[in-house]
Design a protein around this motif. Structure first.
Motif, PDB file in Angstrom:
ATOM      1  N   PHE A 174      33.977  30.390  51.509  1.00  0.00           N
ATOM      2  CA  PHE A 174      32.715  30.814  50.924  1.00  0.00           C
ATOM      3  C   PHE A 174      32.507  32.323  51.114  1.00  0.00           C
ATOM      4  O   PHE A 174      32.160  33.035  50.177  1.00  0.00           O
ATOM      5  CB  PHE A 174      31.558  30.024  51.543  1.00  0.00           C
ATOM      6  N   LEU A 175      32.728  32.802  52.324  1.00  0.00           N
ATOM      7  CA  LEU A 175      32.575  34.237  52.610  1.00  0.00           C
ATOM      8  C   LEU A 175      33.588  35.070  51.819  1.00  0.00           C
ATOM      9  O   LEU A 175      33.262  36.152  51.315  1.00  0.00           O
ATOM     10  CB  LEU A 175      32.710  34.494  54.111  1.00  0.00           C
ATOM     11  N   ALA A 176      34.796  34.558  51.680  1.00  0.00           N
ATOM     12  CA  ALA A 176      35.812  35.259  50.899  1.00  0.00           C
ATOM     13  C   ALA A 176      35.390  35.338  49.431  1.00  0.00           C
ATOM     14  O   ALA A 176      35.564  36.377  48.779  1.00  0.00           O
ATOM     15  CB  ALA A 176      37.165  34.575  51.032  1.00  0.00           C
ATOM     16  N   SER A 177      34.810  34.264  48.918  1.00  0.00           N
ATOM     17  CA  SER A 177      34.340  34.253  47.522  1.00  0.00           C
ATOM     18  C   SER A 177      33.219  35.263  47.327  1.00  0.00           C
ATOM     19  O   SER A 177      33.178  35.985  46.323  1.00  0.00           O
ATOM     20  CB  SER A 177      33.859  32.853  47.133  1.00  0.00           C
ATOM     21  N   ILE A 178      32.314  35.314  48.280  1.00  0.00           N
ATOM     22  CA  ILE A 178      31.228  36.298  48.199  1.00  0.00           C
ATOM     23  C   ILE A 178      31.804  37.710  48.255  1.00  0.00           C
ATOM     24  O   ILE A 178      31.374  38.596  47.505  1.00  0.00           O
ATOM     25  CB  ILE A 178      30.187  36.057  49.307  1.00  0.00           C
ATOM     26  N   GLY A 179      32.799  37.924  49.093  1.00  0.00           N
ATOM     27  CA  GLY A 179      33.450  39.236  49.174  1.00  0.00           C
ATOM     28  C   GLY A 179      34.099  39.621  47.855  1.00  0.00           C
ATOM     29  O   GLY A 179      34.017  40.779  47.424  1.00  0.00           O
ATOM     30  N   VAL A 180      34.726  38.665  47.191  1.00  0.00           N
ATOM     31  CA  VAL A 180      35.342  38.932  45.880  1.00  0.00           C
ATOM     32  C   VAL A 180      34.272  39.301  44.868  1.00  0.00           C
ATOM     33  O   VAL A 180      34.428  40.262  44.090  1.00  0.00           O
ATOM     34  CB  VAL A 180      36.172  37.716  45.412  1.00  0.00           C
ATOM     35  N   ILE A 181      33.170  38.555  44.861  1.00  0.00           N
ATOM     36  CA  ILE A 181      32.077  38.838  43.918  1.00  0.00           C
ATOM     37  C   ILE A 181      31.502  40.226  44.171  1.00  0.00           C
ATOM     38  O   ILE A 181      31.262  40.997  43.239  1.00  0.00           O
ATOM     39  CB  ILE A 181      30.988  37.746  44.003  1.00  0.00           C
ATOM     40  N   ILE A 182      31.286  40.564  45.421  1.00  0.00           N
ATOM     41  CA  ILE A 182      30.768  41.899  45.761  1.00  0.00           C
ATOM     42  C   ILE A 182      31.767  42.970  45.333  1.00  0.00           C
ATOM     43  O   ILE A 182      31.394  43.999  44.763  1.00  0.00           O
ATOM     44  CB  ILE A 182      30.435  41.992  47.270  1.00  0.00           C
ATOM     45  N   GLY A 183      33.056  42.717  45.558  1.00  0.00           N
ATOM     46  CA  GLY A 183      34.088  43.666  45.148  1.00  0.00           C
ATOM     47  C   GLY A 183      34.102  43.871  43.641  1.00  0.00           C
ATOM     48  O   GLY A 183      34.219  45.004  43.148  1.00  0.00           O
ATOM     49  N   ILE A 184      33.957  42.785  42.894  1.00  0.00           N
ATOM     50  CA  ILE A 184      33.914  42.880  41.423  1.00  0.00           C
ATOM     51  C   ILE A 184      32.689  43.672  40.975  1.00  0.00           C
ATOM     52  O   ILE A 184      32.762  44.506  40.082  1.00  0.00           O
ATOM     53  CB  ILE A 184      33.954  41.470  40.790  1.00  0.00           C
ATOM     54  N   TYR A 185      31.557  43.417  41.624  1.00  0.00           N
ATOM     55  CA  TYR A 185      30.328  44.155  41.295  1.00  0.00           C
ATOM     56  C   TYR A 185      30.547  45.660  41.467  1.00  0.00           C
ATOM     57  O   TYR A 185      30.199  46.451  40.597  1.00  0.00           O
ATOM     58  CB  TYR A 185      29.169  43.669  42.170  1.00  0.00           C
ATOM     59  N   PHE A 186      31.125  46.051  42.598  1.00  0.00           N
ATOM     60  CA  PHE A 186      31.354  47.482  42.838  1.00  0.00           C
ATOM     61  C   PHE A 186      32.389  48.055  41.873  1.00  0.00           C
ATOM     62  O   PHE A 186      32.276  49.200  41.438  1.00  0.00           O
ATOM     63  CB  PHE A 186      31.754  47.738  44.292  1.00  0.00           C
ATOM     64  N   LEU A 187      33.377  47.276  41.505  1.00  0.00           N
ATOM     65  CA  LEU A 187      34.368  47.717  40.544  1.00  0.00           C
ATOM     66  C   LEU A 187      33.722  47.967  39.177  1.00  0.00           C
ATOM     67  O   LEU A 187      33.968  48.998  38.543  1.00  0.00           O
ATOM     68  CB  LEU A 187      35.497  46.686  40.410  1.00  0.00           C
ATOM     69  N   VAL A 188      32.869  47.052  38.744  1.00  0.00           N
ATOM     70  CA  VAL A 188      32.158  47.217  37.474  1.00  0.00           C
ATOM     71  C   VAL A 188      31.261  48.449  37.532  1.00  0.00           C
ATOM     72  O   VAL A 188      31.209  49.237  36.584  1.00  0.00           O
ATOM     73  CB  VAL A 188      31.350  45.941  37.132  1.00  0.00           C
ATOM     74  N   ALA A 189      30.579  48.630  38.648  1.00  0.00           N
ATOM     75  CA  ALA A 189      29.709  49.805  38.802  1.00  0.00           C
ATOM     76  C   ALA A 189      30.521  51.094  38.722  1.00  0.00           C
ATOM     77  O   ALA A 189      30.107  52.070  38.075  1.00  0.00           O
ATOM     78  CB  ALA A 189      28.946  49.730  40.124  1.00  0.00           C
ATOM     79  N   GLU A 190      31.691  51.118  39.351  1.00  0.00           N
ATOM     80  CA  GLU A 190      32.556  52.304  39.292  1.00  0.00           C
ATOM     81  C   GLU A 190      33.059  52.560  37.885  1.00  0.00           C
ATOM     82  O   GLU A 190      33.113  53.701  37.433  1.00  0.00           O
ATOM     83  CB  GLU A 190      33.743  52.148  40.243  1.00  0.00           C
ATOM     84  N   LEU A 191      33.445  51.500  37.183  1.00  0.00           N
ATOM     85  CA  LEU A 191      33.912  51.652  35.806  1.00  0.00           C
ATOM     86  C   LEU A 191      32.804  52.182  34.902  1.00  0.00           C
ATOM     87  O   LEU A 191      33.045  53.052  34.061  1.00  0.00           O
ATOM     88  CB  LEU A 191      34.456  50.329  35.268  1.00  0.00           C
ATOM     89  N   ASN A 192      31.597  51.667  35.071  1.00  0.00           N
ATOM     90  CA  ASN A 192      30.463  52.165  34.278  1.00  0.00           C
ATOM     91  C   ASN A 192      30.210  53.641  34.555  1.00  0.00           C
ATOM     92  O   ASN A 192      29.964  54.423  33.641  1.00  0.00           O
ATOM     93  CB  ASN A 192      29.205  51.347  34.560  1.00  0.00           C
ATOM     94  N   GLN A 193      30.280  54.012  35.820  1.00  0.00           N
ATOM     95  CA  GLN A 193      30.076  55.408  36.173  1.00  0.00           C
ATOM     96  C   GLN A 193      31.176  56.275  35.572  1.00  0.00           C
ATOM     97  O   GLN A 193      30.894  57.349  35.019  1.00  0.00           O
ATOM     98  CB  GLN A 193      30.044  55.581  37.689  1.00  0.00           C
ATOM     99  N   ALA A 194      32.412  55.827  35.639  1.00  0.00           N
ATOM    100  CA  ALA A 194      33.528  56.594  35.066  1.00  0.00           C
ATOM    101  C   ALA A 194      33.349  56.736  33.561  1.00  0.00           C
ATOM    102  O   ALA A 194      33.622  57.816  33.000  1.00  0.00           O
ATOM    103  CB  ALA A 194      34.854  55.915  35.396  1.00  0.00           C
ATOM    104  N   ASN A 195      32.891  55.680  32.890  1.00  0.00           N
ATOM    105  CA  ASN A 195      32.657  55.760  31.444  1.00  0.00           C
ATOM    106  C   ASN A 195      31.537  56.737  31.107  1.00  0.00           C
ATOM    107  O   ASN A 195      31.644  57.496  30.140  1.00  0.00           O
ATOM    108  CB  ASN A 195      32.339  54.374  30.869  1.00  0.00           C
ATOM    109  N   ARG A 196      30.467  56.712  31.884  1.00  0.00           N
ATOM    110  CA  ARG A 196      29.364  57.658  31.642  1.00  0.00           C
ATOM    111  C   ARG A 196      29.828  59.089  31.838  1.00  0.00           C
ATOM    112  O   ARG A 196      29.457  59.987  31.074  1.00  0.00           O
ATOM    113  CB  ARG A 196      28.179  57.330  32.555  1.00  0.00           C
ATOM    114  N   ILE A 197      30.640  59.321  32.849  1.00  0.00           N
ATOM    115  CA  ILE A 197      31.175  60.663  33.089  1.00  0.00           C
ATOM    116  C   ILE A 197      32.065  61.083  31.915  1.00  0.00           C
ATOM    117  O   ILE A 197      31.957  62.208  31.410  1.00  0.00           O
ATOM    118  CB  ILE A 197      31.951  60.719  34.424  1.00  0.00           C
ATOM    119  N   ALA A 198      32.929  60.182  31.460  1.00  0.00           N
ATOM    120  CA  ALA A 198      33.822  60.496  30.339  1.00  0.00           C
ATOM    121  C   ALA A 198      33.026  60.769  29.067  1.00  0.00           C
ATOM    122  O   ALA A 198      33.347  61.692  28.309  1.00  0.00           O
ATOM    123  CB  ALA A 198      34.810  59.362  30.124  1.00  0.00           C
TER     124      ALA A 198
END
Length: 160
Positions: free
Chosen positions: A12-36
């Motif tokens: 369960f904790l590992a799944s939550i960690g994956v979800i949190i990791g995906i959230y941060f990855l999406v946030a980083e991608l959005n930021q990179a797109n806005r910068i581009a």
């Protein structure tokens, strides 16, 4: 039983960690797109100003620009060559917009602004239209294109 509960808890904790990791990855991608996107808008604006500076700094180009304000200007051979070179600069700038649009780096608001700039170019310099048409055709830019940038260019040429 305790090991099984511990295993479920860890999963369960590992799944939550994956979800949190995906959230941060999406946030980083959005930021990179806005910068581009911002960098693309800056480059487009800089290209417009550079073209205006080139024309303003060159008396022959400035005189040619005045003549191109007429729908059918009378140009000598040198002025026709200068008009062809000026056309290359405009088409090059518009080509960059095409690439940005096709890669998703041209926001809709920037596309609208670019299209209005293309329209303004032909409104201000209707004498440029035949040069752009010849150049576009020689480069295989079809009159039947669905690309919004080239569609605007051809619509404006046709309107002249």
């Amino acid at each position: 039983m305790n090991i099984e509960k511990l295993n479920h808890l860890l999963n369960f904790l590992a799944s939550i960690g994956v979800i949190i990791g995906i959230y941060f990855l999406v946030a980083e991608l959005n930021q990179a797109n806005r910068i581009a996107e911002g960098e693309a808008r800056d480059r487009n604006t800089a290209a417009e100003f550079q073209l205006a500076e080139v024309i303003s700094a060159n008396d022959r180009l400035l005189e040619l620009s005045v003549k191109l304000k007429q729908p059918d200007p009378q140009l000598d051979a040198i002025e026709k060559e200068l008009a062809a070179k000026l056309t290359m600069l405009y088409v090059s700038n518009w080509g960059k917009l095409v690439v940005q649009n096709s890669t998703g780096l041209l926001p809709e608001s920037s596309l609208r602004f670019a299209k209005s700039g293309i329209a303004a170019t032909f409104t201000d310099y209707p004498g440029l239209a035949p040069f752009v048409a010849d150049y576009a055709e020689s480069r295989g830019i079809s009159r039947d294109t669905s690309n919004p940038v080239w569609r605007t260019v051809w619509d404006e040429i046709t309107a002249q």
